[in-house]
Design an enzyme around this catalytic site. Structure first.
Site, mmCIF file in Angstrom:
data_model
loop_
_atom_site.group_PDB
_atom_site.id
_atom_site.type_symbol
_atom_site.label_atom_id
_atom_site.label_comp_id
_atom_site.label_asym_id
_atom_site.label_seq_id
_atom_site.Cartn_x
_atom_site.Cartn_y
_atom_site.Cartn_z
ATOM 1 N N GLU A 304 26.851 15.989 20.626
ATOM 2 C CA GLU A 304 26.217 15.570 19.189
ATOM 3 C C GLU A 304 25.877 16.646 18.244
ATOM 4 O O GLU A 304 25.006 16.401 17.715
ATOM 5 C CB GLU A 304 25.041 14.761 19.437
ATOM 6 C CG GLU A 304 25.458 13.367 20.304
ATOM 7 C CD GLU A 304 24.360 12.494 20.408
ATOM 8 O OE1 GLU A 304 24.745 11.174 20.689
ATOM 9 O OE2 GLU A 304 23.364 13.040 21.213
HETATM 10 C C1 TNX Z 1 23.457 9.727 23.611
HETATM 11 S S1 TNX Z 1 24.519 11.139 25.990
HETATM 12 C C2 TNX Z 1 22.980 11.280 23.948
HETATM 13 C C3 TNX Z 1 21.337 11.103 24.103
HETATM 14 C C4 TNX Z 1 20.765 9.992 24.019
HETATM 15 C C5 TNX Z 1 21.377 8.688 24.808
HETATM 16 C C6 TNX Z 1 20.819 7.444 24.796
HETATM 17 C C7 TNX Z 1 24.539 12.437 25.061
HETATM 18 C C8 TNX Z 1 25.041 13.588 25.721
HETATM 19 N N1 TNX Z 1 23.759 12.119 24.292
HETATM 20 O O1 TNX Z 1 21.136 12.273 23.179
HETATM 21 O O2 TNX Z 1 19.576 9.992 24.609
HETATM 22 O O3 TNX Z 1 22.728 8.737 23.924
HETATM 23 O O4 TNX Z 1 21.612 6.675 25.295
#
Ligand code: TNX
Length: 488
Positions: A304
């Site tokens: 992300e």
């Molecule tokens: C996505 S999974 C994220 C996390 C959040 C999560 C909550 C991922 C690699 N990144 O930053 O905590 O969703 O479900």
């Protein structure tokens, strides 16, 4: 047949029962430290409930009845590095394994062959009976993990130790610690002390923060190692870095530190590669974490990074990859790193898209953490209070009833290292809440990672899971009594 999770590869029950009493001996080879350690572990495990500690003694040639014999047999290569053979007869128990891990896992199986009261912290009357039979067992996948997010909310060393104990009971062998995120930095880095001292103060919702000292981290690593679990530390880069940016102004392009962040949005922060301070940060931080970590893996996040252009992202990951390798570690990253050029040996962690296939196409190993199946932070159902639901509700059946080799179209089973269940903690503040989200679902993940695909099914699993209920009650685990299960 006694219900066991994860289901063993082969289990042949036989007639009769072994009675474990205060006269039972654990026999080891004192010249083989693995058997001594396993013997001590078994004696310690049984002592509280039994009210006596079995003696750990040197094996004698004509071992009589009433002994539990532990043997390391490197020649048993057919069992792999983690397998074991457990033979229980009315007169004796033999546990043999090619390596220490197998002895440990055989002990976990023995534990489930005993009555649930064996998990009691206080002495109980017994009887301590073990049904006779032979078990031959080894895991399907080498990577059987859980992830704990100690960044959104902080969890003290004791909470992590307890989580490790519960993982170990189901033969899980990797604990990925998500140590840094926008909301908090949780590990003391001596050359960048304000990462923890400043960046570690915050948590989601303004809750109390915290961080691990080097000694704390060492204690976690050691507790895990004694239970066959490798710690995989994650320093999330280049996004999810507000805590670091808020601790060191020089990491910010404008030289201004942002305030601490206590919300739950993602994707707003990023480090910038073309700064001298960032380069120094990466090398020193990853160097210290590598030096503190005996395991071979360093997780660099990579998820992300919405503030970073695709080109800058690839350059960042490739730079980090070189640093991780200089420090002698194997790089693990979330699926997005499949967009960068990966070096041989890299590991990508699938969570929700097809990006992991781009990693696999470059030869990377893949860990499967599909959010819609094994994100332990997803709600069980719309009615359950804790957790998020962006990937949908994940009930106990959904978390169990899927097949890794068929999860991602075009992913060759040979590329799959295993499975890992992440427990993100935006909505979870205390240990009982962690346990409620992890159990019972984590037991199912353990079985997916361990047991042969052909032997697994929801109808077979359901009653075996029900039988874990009384054990968890004895252990004081705050598990979710899902209505999908007819709990014992
Ligand atoms: C996505 S999974 C994220 C996390 C959040 C999560 C909550 C991922 C690699 N990144 O930053 O905590 O969703 O479900």
């Amino acid at each position: 047949m006694t219900p066991i999770i994860p289901l063993p590869v082969e289990h042949r029950p036989a007639a009769g029962i072994f009675h474990l009493t205060a006269a039972t001996r654990i026999e080891v080879d004192p010249a083989v430290p693995e058997t001594l350690a396993a013997g001590a572990f078994l004696a310690d495990l049984l002592a509280p409930a039994c009210g006596f500690r079995l003696p750990v003694k040197a094996k004698v040639p004509s071992a009589g009845p009433g002994c539990i014999q532990l043997d390391l047999r490197p020649a048993l290569t057919g069992l792999g590095t983690e397998g074991y053979r457990l033979a229980v007869s009315p007169s004796r128990i033999e546990l043999e394994a090619p390596a220490a891990a197998g002895l440990f896992y055989g002990i976990q199986t023995l534990r489930q062959l005993l009555p649930p009261a064996v998990e009691s912290a206080a002495a109980r009357p017994g009887p301590w009976i073990i049904p006779a039979g032979t078990i031959i067992d080894y895991p399907r996948f080498p990577w059987r993990g859980a992830m704990l997010d100690v960044a959104r909310h902080f969890f003290v060393v004791d909470d992590v130790r307890r989580f490790i104990d519960l993982m170990a009971a189901y033969k899980l062998n990797r604990l990925h610690l998500h140590l840094t995120d926008d909301q908090g930095w949780r590990l003391m880095i001596e050359r960048w002390p304000d990462l923890a001292a400043v960046g570690g103060r915050s948590a989601v919702g303004g809750d109390r923060g915290g961080w691990y000292t080097r000694a704390d981290y060492g204690a976690i690593v050691a507790h895990a190692a004694a239970r066959g679990i490798t710690i995989v530390p994650e320093i999330d880069l280049p996004g999810h870095t507000n805590a670091a940016l808020s601790a060191y102004p020089e990491l910010n392009p404008d030289g201004v530190a942002p305030p601490p962040y206590t919300g739950t949005e993602v994707g707003f922060s990023t480090l910038t590669l073309d700064r001298e301070s960032t380069q120094r940060f990466l090398d020193e931080v990853l160097g210290e974490v590598a030096a503190m970590t005996p395991g071979p893996y360093l997780h660099i996040g990579g998820d992300e990074a919405h503030q970073t252009s695709p080109t800058a992202y690839a350059a960042f990951i490739e730079r980090v990859q070189a640093i991780v390798s200089q420090h002698g570690k194997t790089m693990v990253g979330w699926e997005e790193i499949g967009r960068a050029r990966l070096a041989p040996g890299a590991i990508v962690q699938h969570w929700h898209s097809a990006d992991a296939l781009r990693g696999a196409a470059q030869g990377a190993g893949v860990i499967l953490s599909p959010a819609s199946r094994i994100y332990l932070d997803m709600k069980y159902g719309p009615e359950t209070p804790l957790g998020l639901d962006w990937a949908g509700a994940v009930n106990v059946e959904a978390a169990y009833d899927w097949e890794p080799a068929r999860w991602l179209d075009g992913l060759d089973e040979a590329a799959i290292l295993g499975v890992e269940a992440p427990l993100w903690t935006e909505t979870l503040r205390r240990r009982p809440e962690l346990e409620w989200m992890a159990f019972p679902r984590l037991a199912g993940v353990a079985e997916i990672g361990w047991s042969p695909a052909a032997a697994r099914s929801w109808p077979s699993y359901r009653p075996r899971l029900a039988a874990q209920g009384p054990r968890w009650e004895q252990m004081g685990v705050n598990f979710y009594r899902s209505p999908e299960i007819d709990w014992e």
